[in-house]
Design an enzyme around this catalytic site. Structure first.
Site, mmCIF file in Angstrom:
data_model
loop_
_atom_site.group_PDB
_atom_site.id
_atom_site.type_symbol
_atom_site.label_atom_id
_atom_site.label_comp_id
_atom_site.label_asym_id
_atom_site.label_seq_id
_atom_site.Cartn_x
_atom_site.Cartn_y
_atom_site.Cartn_z
ATOM 1 N N SER A 202 0.298 -4.581 -12.332
ATOM 2 C CA SER A 202 -0.415 -5.798 -11.910
ATOM 3 C C SER A 202 -1.285 -5.499 -10.699
ATOM 4 C CB SER A 202 0.595 -6.913 -11.613
ATOM 5 O OG SER A 202 -0.070 -8.144 -11.466
ATOM 6 N N ASN A 203 -1.673 -6.514 -9.941
ATOM 7 C CA ASN A 203 -2.498 -6.339 -8.740
ATOM 8 C C ASN A 203 -2.170 -7.451 -7.752
ATOM 9 O OD1 ASN A 203 -4.347 -8.689 -9.230
ATOM 10 N ND2 ASN A 203 -4.640 -7.558 -11.128
ATOM 11 N N PRO A 204 -2.671 -7.364 -6.512
ATOM 12 C CA PRO A 204 -2.228 -8.330 -5.478
ATOM 13 C C PRO A 204 -2.897 -9.703 -5.543
ATOM 14 C CG PRO A 204 -3.228 -6.347 -4.487
ATOM 15 C CD PRO A 204 -3.553 -6.327 -5.936
#
Ligand code: CTP
Length: 392
Positions: A202-204
């Site tokens: 995923s990513n932030p």
């Protein structure tokens, strides 16, 4: 904006202090009117210190000179009553004018918002239900009450909405309805690409940009559908929210709804890859290095640009770049065939969450515009540009 803030006699009045403070800090002129009984819970001095303005109780009080109840009602952009107790609701519904709150209310032609607070039995009593219906019929808007802990210590519906929710409703009431009748489809947040039941790529992304745009579009009167990954910020009230997890799910949800949208804004941080072969069991730890084959995910925005589900549809994208922001942004705008694209700088500690955005808003018409500010400000600029395209 000039606001009249009416305060009834309930313990929730302590939360109204917070509301008065926030509204004042945001640059609004807040005139507080307390009922006589409310002064037993909070003092006029509390509110005059928070708002830097005189507080009134009786009709003869003069925060704006003689006949202030008339001046206040005629010049206010909005009246908010919080907490609206059973007694105050009844007095408002009956058209009484025996104190400043009720007298100002009768003169108001701008919107009036009530935030009730009382015990659950009182809120559901037919006598109160009747008065609330009466006020609704008279055009008054209600926010809450909510379920939760009440003054008695019991749980039930009757708790005053939190200041942030009341604030949200205030913005909604006073924003000009420049997107009335328009349908917006917005994507927000990250996607999660699971490779076993407990691990994912995923990513932030927090979803704060997408939810800020959603809130502003809703305030402007648009019908908003929000297709979102797992968010770390609340979803605005009054929109149609469709939660998804992976990029493939997001693609399916968006394509199903694309033809119904006048405007599509893709602010989601979609994962570009997904692990090949999702495991049904947890992958066991090994000492050796591990490698996993990744498959490319579909580019949802590029597909929307290629297929244009509807003639005249406006397509808006984002570009998160770690360098050459405007140049890479322009390439994405052309390649994905979008009308507007906000390119901004991201990095390990930049671009995600509630922070300030510093970027450039690129347009297919070539009218590029540097943009900077917090996410609500960027949302407003972006929707101003969308509105301009809708009318040309
Ligand atoms: N986007 C999308 N589907 C994807 C990837 C991106 O719809 N699979 C959309 C995003 O919502 C955003 C825009 O495309 O509006 C650009 O996203 P960004 O991550 O900046 O660019 P990428 O196209 O992924 O390119 P790169 O990662 O190489 O910079």
């Amino acid at each position: 904006m000039r606001l009249v803030l009416g305060v009834g006699a309930g313990i929730a009045a302590y939360k109204t202090c917070e509301l008065a403070s926030r509204l004042t800090q945001d640059g609004h002129e807040v005139f507080v009117c307390l009922t006589r009984e409310a002064t037993r819970f909070v003092t006029p001095l509390t509110f005059s210190a928070l708002t830097h303005r005189p507080v009134s109780i009786e009709v003869g009080d003069e925060p704006l000179g003689p006949i202030s109840h008339v001046t206040l009602a005629r010049t206010a952009d909005l009246m908010v009553v919080a907490p609206a107790t059973a007694d105050l609701i009844t007095r408002l519904a009956e058209g009484r004018a025996d104190d400043m709150v009720t007298a100002v209310y009768l003169g108001m032609r701008a919107p009036v918002l009530l935030a009730p607070a009382m015990e659950a039995e009182m809120w559901s009593h037919p006598a109160v239900v009747r008065q609330v219906e009466q006020l609704r019929g008279d055009g008054v808007v209600f926010v809450g009450p909510e379920d939760g802990r009440l003054a008695s210590g019991l749980q039930g519906r009757g708790r005053m909405s939190e200041p942030t929710r009341i604030r949200d409703q205030i913005d909604r009431l006073v924003t000009p309805k420049t997107l009335q009748g328009r349908s917006l489809l917005i994507t927000a947040g990250p996607t999660r690409e699971f490779f076993d039941p407990v691990r994912f790529l995923s990513n932030p992304s927090s979803g704060s940009m997408g939810t800020a745009i959603t809130r502003e579009a809703r305030n402007r009167g648009a019908r908003v559908t929000l297709v979102h990954g797992p968010l770390s910020v609340p979803i605005p009230d009054g929109v149609d929210a469709m939660p998804v997890t992976s990029a493939l799910e997001m693609e399916a949800a968006v394509m199903e709804r694309a033809a119904g949208a006048d405007v599509i804004i893709a602010s989601a941080a979609v994962s570009d890859w997904r692990p090949k072969g999702r495991q049904s069991e947890k992958v066991k730890k090994q000492d050796a290095a591990i490698s996993w084959e990744m498959l490319p995910n579909p580019d949802i925005l590029a597909r929307l640009g290629r297929e244009r589900a509807r003639a005249g549809q406006i397509l808006v994208g984002f570009a998160a770049e770690t360098g050459n922001v405007a140049e890479h942004g322009r390439e994405k705008l052309l390649h994905k065939q979008v009308d507007l694209l906000l390119a901004n700088q991201v990095g390990y500690d930049r671009g995600f969450g509630p922070a300030v955005v510093d970027g450039v808003l690129l347009s297919r018409t070539g009218a590029d515009q540097p943009v900077a500010g917090d996410k609500p400000t960027i949302a407003r600029l972006l929707l101003d540009a969308v509105e301009q395209l809708l009318t040309t």
